[in-house]
Design a protein around this motif. Sequence first.
Motif, PDB file in Angstrom:
ATOM      1  N   ASP A   1      46.860 -20.017 -16.257  1.00  0.00           N
ATOM      2  CA  ASP A   1      46.416 -21.354 -16.677  1.00  0.00           C
ATOM      3  C   ASP A   1      45.459 -21.956 -15.653  1.00  0.00           C
ATOM      4  OD1 ASP A   1      48.057 -21.024 -18.840  1.00  0.00           O
ATOM      5  OD2 ASP A   1      49.714 -22.217 -18.022  1.00  0.00           O
ATOM      6  N   ALA A   2      45.766 -21.769 -14.361  1.00  0.00           N
ATOM      7  CA  ALA A   2      44.885 -22.311 -13.327  1.00  0.00           C
ATOM      8  C   ALA A   2      43.504 -21.662 -13.394  1.00  0.00           C
ATOM      9  CB  ALA A   2      45.509 -22.108 -11.952  1.00  0.00           C
ATOM     10  N   LEU A   3      43.477 -20.333 -13.568  1.00  0.00           N
ATOM     11  CA  LEU A   3      42.186 -19.643 -13.667  1.00  0.00           C
ATOM     12  C   LEU A   3      41.430 -20.055 -14.928  1.00  0.00           C
ATOM     13  CD1 LEU A   3      43.070 -16.051 -12.405  1.00  0.00           C
ATOM     14  CD2 LEU A   3      41.662 -17.753 -11.270  1.00  0.00           C
TER      15      LEU A   3
ATOM     16  N   LYS B   1      37.793 -21.577 -15.042  1.00  0.00           N
ATOM     17  CA  LYS B   1      36.706 -21.004 -15.848  1.00  0.00           C
ATOM     18  C   LYS B   1      36.035 -22.088 -16.682  1.00  0.00           C
ATOM     19  CE  LYS B   1      35.755 -17.373 -19.230  1.00  0.00           C
ATOM     20  NZ  LYS B   1      36.346 -16.270 -20.053  1.00  0.00           N
ATOM     21  N   ASP B   2      36.828 -22.984 -17.256  1.00  0.00           N
ATOM     22  CA  ASP B   2      36.254 -24.082 -18.045  1.00  0.00           C
ATOM     23  C   ASP B   2      35.357 -24.965 -17.171  1.00  0.00           C
ATOM     24  OD1 ASP B   2      37.645 -23.108 -20.175  1.00  0.00           O
ATOM     25  OD2 ASP B   2      39.331 -24.514 -19.971  1.00  0.00           O
TER      26      ASP B   2
ATOM     27  N   TYR C   1      33.745 -23.980 -14.500  1.00  0.00           N
ATOM     28  CA  TYR C   1      32.530 -23.221 -14.206  1.00  0.00           C
ATOM     29  C   TYR C   1      31.575 -23.224 -15.396  1.00  0.00           C
ATOM     30  CZ  TYR C   1      34.701 -21.378  -9.952  1.00  0.00           C
ATOM     31  OH  TYR C   1      35.284 -21.255  -8.724  1.00  0.00           O
ATOM     32  N   ILE C   2      32.162 -23.179 -16.633  1.00  0.00           N
ATOM     33  CA  ILE C   2      31.304 -23.177 -17.821  1.00  0.00           C
ATOM     34  C   ILE C   2      30.591 -24.520 -17.950  1.00  0.00           C
ATOM     35  CG2 ILE C   2      31.349 -23.094 -20.342  1.00  0.00           C
ATOM     36  CD1 ILE C   2      33.618 -21.059 -20.155  1.00  0.00           C
ATOM     37  N   LYS C   3      31.323 -25.618 -17.693  1.00  0.00           N
ATOM     38  CA  LYS C   3      30.708 -26.944 -17.801  1.00  0.00           C
ATOM     39  C   LYS C   3      29.753 -27.226 -16.649  1.00  0.00           C
ATOM     40  CE  LYS C   3      34.692 -28.893 -20.266  1.00  0.00           C
ATOM     41  NZ  LYS C   3      35.789 -29.900 -20.211  1.00  0.00           N
ATOM     42  N   ASN C   4      30.074 -26.688 -15.479  1.00  0.00           N
ATOM     43  CA  ASN C   4      29.232 -26.908 -14.295  1.00  0.00           C
ATOM     44  C   ASN C   4      28.880 -25.550 -13.674  1.00  0.00           C
ATOM     45  OD1 ASN C   4      29.498 -29.945 -14.157  1.00  0.00           O
ATOM     46  ND2 ASN C   4      31.648 -29.342 -13.948  1.00  0.00           N
ATOM     47  N   PRO C   5      27.864 -24.893 -14.147  1.00  0.00           N
ATOM     48  CA  PRO C   5      27.518 -23.545 -13.634  1.00  0.00           C
ATOM     49  C   PRO C   5      27.188 -23.536 -12.148  1.00  0.00           C
ATOM     50  CG  PRO C   5      26.374 -24.028 -15.699  1.00  0.00           C
ATOM     51  CD  PRO C   5      26.984 -25.324 -15.251  1.00  0.00           C
ATOM     52  N   GLN C   6      26.734 -24.673 -11.620  1.00  0.00           N
ATOM     53  CA  GLN C   6      26.387 -24.683 -10.190  1.00  0.00           C
ATOM     54  C   GLN C   6      27.604 -24.525  -9.295  1.00  0.00           C
ATOM     55  OE1 GLN C   6      26.013 -27.163 -12.248  1.00  0.00           O
ATOM     56  NE2 GLN C   6      27.003 -29.032 -11.457  1.00  0.00           N
ATOM     57  N   MET C   7      28.809 -24.770  -9.827  1.00  0.00           N
ATOM     58  CA  MET C   7      30.031 -24.646  -9.025  1.00  0.00           C
ATOM     59  C   MET C   7      30.520 -23.209  -8.904  1.00  0.00           C
ATOM     60  SD  MET C   7      32.200 -27.987 -10.257  1.00  0.00           S
ATOM     61  CE  MET C   7      33.424 -27.669  -8.994  1.00  0.00           C
TER      62      MET C   7
ATOM     63  N   ASP D   1      30.428 -18.886 -10.960  1.00  0.00           N
ATOM     64  CA  ASP D   1      30.173 -18.022 -12.108  1.00  0.00           C
ATOM     65  C   ASP D   1      31.461 -17.884 -12.923  1.00  0.00           C
ATOM     66  OD1 ASP D   1      29.240 -16.246 -13.922  1.00  0.00           O
ATOM     67  OD2 ASP D   1      29.100 -14.539 -12.549  1.00  0.00           O
ATOM     68  N   ALA D   2      31.403 -18.236 -14.185  1.00  0.00           N
ATOM     69  CA  ALA D   2      32.592 -18.156 -15.044  1.00  0.00           C
ATOM     70  C   ALA D   2      33.022 -16.717 -15.271  1.00  0.00           C
ATOM     71  CB  ALA D   2      32.313 -18.845 -16.379  1.00  0.00           C
ATOM     72  N   ALA D   3      32.077 -15.785 -15.249  1.00  0.00           N
ATOM     73  CA  ALA D   3      32.434 -14.387 -15.497  1.00  0.00           C
ATOM     74  C   ALA D   3      33.203 -13.771 -14.336  1.00  0.00           C
ATOM     75  CB  ALA D   3      31.161 -13.569 -15.758  1.00  0.00           C
ATOM     76  N   SER D   4      33.181 -14.420 -13.175  1.00  0.00           N
ATOM     77  CA  SER D   4      33.847 -13.831 -12.007  1.00  0.00           C
ATOM     78  C   SER D   4      35.369 -13.858 -12.122  1.00  0.00           C
ATOM     79  CB  SER D   4      33.413 -14.583 -10.733  1.00  0.00           C
ATOM     80  OG  SER D   4      33.795 -15.952 -10.820  1.00  0.00           O
ATOM     81  N   VAL D   5      35.896 -14.726 -13.009  1.00  0.00           N
ATOM     82  CA  VAL D   5      37.352 -14.817 -13.146  1.00  0.00           C
ATOM     83  C   VAL D   5      37.862 -14.032 -14.336  1.00  0.00           C
ATOM     84  CG1 VAL D   5      37.419 -17.067 -12.032  1.00  0.00           C
ATOM     85  CG2 VAL D   5      37.189 -16.947 -14.496  1.00  0.00           C
TER      86      VAL D   5
END
Length: 617
Positions: free
Chosen positions: A433-435, A439-440, A442-448, A450-454
Motif C-alpha cells: 500500500d505504501a509503494l 507510485k501515485d 510519482y505519476i502526479k508529480n514526475p519530477q519527484m 520515476d513511477a516505473a521504478s517501484v
Amino acid sequence: MSWGTELWDQFDNLEKHTQWGIDVLEKFIKFVKERTEIELSYAKQLRNLSKKYQPKKNSKEEEEYRYTSARAFLATLNEMNDYAGQHEVISENMTSLITGELTRYVQELKQERKSHFHDGRKAQQHIETCWKQLEASKRRFERDCKEADRAQQYFEKMDADINVTKADVEKARQQAQLRHQMAEDSKAEYSSTLQKFNSEQHDHYYTHIPHIFQKIQEMEERRIVRIGESMKTFAEVDRQVIPIIGKCLDEITKAAESIDHKNDSQLVIEAFKSGFEPPGDVDFEDFTQPMKRTVSESSLSNSRADGRPEPKFGGKSKGKLWPFIKKNKLMSLLTSPHQPPPPPPASASPSAVPNGPQSPKQQKEPLSHRFNEFMTSKPKIHCFRSLKRGLSLKLGAGPEDFSNLPPEQRRKKLQQKVDELNRDIQKEMDQRDALTKMKDVYIKNPQMGDAASVDHRLAELGQNIEKLRLEVQKFEGWLAEVEGRLSMRSEARRQSGLYEAQNSSAVNSCAQDRESSPDGSYTEEQSQETEMKVPATDFDDEFDDEEPLPTIGTCKALYTFEGQNEGTISVAEGEMLYVIEEDKGDGWTRIRRNEDEEGYVPTSYVEVYLDKNAKDS
C-alpha cells in the motif's frame, strides 16, 4: 559577643581553630564523595543483577514468561533496574550539589583565611615594632640622664677643687650643661615615642585586631552555615527520589498481586496437553481352568509361535492399553532393544557344543512392566507418527506440519504458525500500500521520481503475498484436520463411557456361560462378538491403515539367536529372512520372517544382502 573583644589575645588559638574547621569541611566532602561511589557501585550491582536474571533472547526462558508468576518476576527485574537508576541520580546530585560546590568553597575559604591572618600578623608586627622603638627611646633617655648626672658631679668636684684652673672648671661646666641638654632631648623623644606607642597599641587592640578577628569570626560562621546547608542537601537528595523508589516498590507489589495461580495452571495444561486418552483397564485372564488360554495382547510370544496375526480387539481394555500400542510390530518399535547387542558366540553355532545346555527361554516380561519402563525411560522415538513412517530409532528435524507432536501441541503450533503468517501478510500488504501511494505521487508529480521504478518491488511483494497465502491455506488445512480429529476423540471418549457399562455386563455373561458349559470350556467367539461392536477411534484407524515397511534385502542367520526381550525376534542358524531396516549404528538390524512377525537381531548374528536399488536410494 565578638571574637575581637573576647579573644583579643588568642590569635594563635583562632588560627588553629579555623584550620580545624576547614579540615572538618574537607572530611565531610570526602564522606560525601565515598557515599556517591557506594551509590554508583550499588546501582551497578543492581543493574548487573537485573541483567543476569533477564530472559535470554531466542531461548526457552522466553516461553516461560507467559506465566503470570514469571511475568511478575520480570516486572520486578525491570523495576529493580529503575530502582538502580534512582541510586545513580542520588550519586549525580550529591556530586554536583555537594561535592563540587563544597570543593570550590573550601578553596575560597582557604584564601580568605590566609588573607585575614596575614593582616593580623602584619598588625602584630607593627605593634611589636612600635614597642621596640619605645624601648630604644627609653634606654637612650636613661643613658643620657646618667651621663648628665655624672657630668654634673664632675663639674661640682672641679669647682670645689682650688688647685684646678678656671679654664678646666669652665670646660667641666659646659660639658655638664651639654649632657643635661641631651638628657632633656632624650626625655622629650621618649615622651613622644611613648605617646605614639600608646596610641598605636590602643588602635591595635581596640580597632585593628577586633576588625580582623570579626572577619575571621564571620568567615567561620559562614563555614558552619555552609556545612549545615550541605547536610540538609545530603538528606534532601535522598528525599527527592523516595517517591520514585516508592513507585518502583508499588509496581513490584502490583506485579505480585497480578499473579494468577489458576491461569498459570491452565497454561500448564495448554503447554503440555497431548490430547491422547489414558490407557484402559487390563482384562482378567483366568489360568485356573485346564483349557485353552485366552488370547491376550500381553503375550507376544503366542502370536509369534503361531505365525499368524493376533486377533483384532476393539475393546478399550485390550486394544487400547496405550494409544499407540496396537500391533506386535508397533510393540517391537516401542520396545526396541535399549541395551547393546550380545557378541557373536565363539564357536560356529551354540548347538555345536556337544550336550551343551541350551539357555532356557526366559518368560516375557509383563506388559505393565514394559509400559512403566516406556514411561520412565527416555524414549528413542520422539513422535507417534514416526512409527507409521518407519522411523524407529533416529529422527531428523521436525516435519513442517508438526506431526511429530501430540495432537493438542500440534494444534497450538499450527495456530501459532497461521498467526505468524497472517502477520507477515499484513506487513507485506502495508508495504505494498505504501509503494502504491508512492507510485501515485510519482505519476502526479514526475519530477519527484520515476513511477516505473517501484513496479518491480510491487510485483515482488505481490508474489510474496501469494506465497504466504498459500502457506496459510496449507497450515489452515492441517489445523482443520487436527481440530476435527480432536473433536472425534472427544466423541469417542463419551462413547467409551457407554461401552464400559456394556463391556462389564458382557464379561459377566461370558463368565456365566463358562460356568454353564458342560465341559467347562470357553471359546473366544463370544468375547470377540462383543468386542467387534466397539467403534474404533481415529487413532486406531491410523495404525490399521498403515502399510508394512518395504524389504530392502535379505539376510542369512549365522548363529541361533533367542529373542528374549521385547522388540527382538528369535532366529535359527541358516535361516533366510527379509531385511526391512539397516543397522543405524546401534548394532541392531530389523528383519521380517513373514507379514506379521518382525523384530530386531544383532547385526553380528546375520549376513546381510542388500538389494542394489535399495543401496542406490
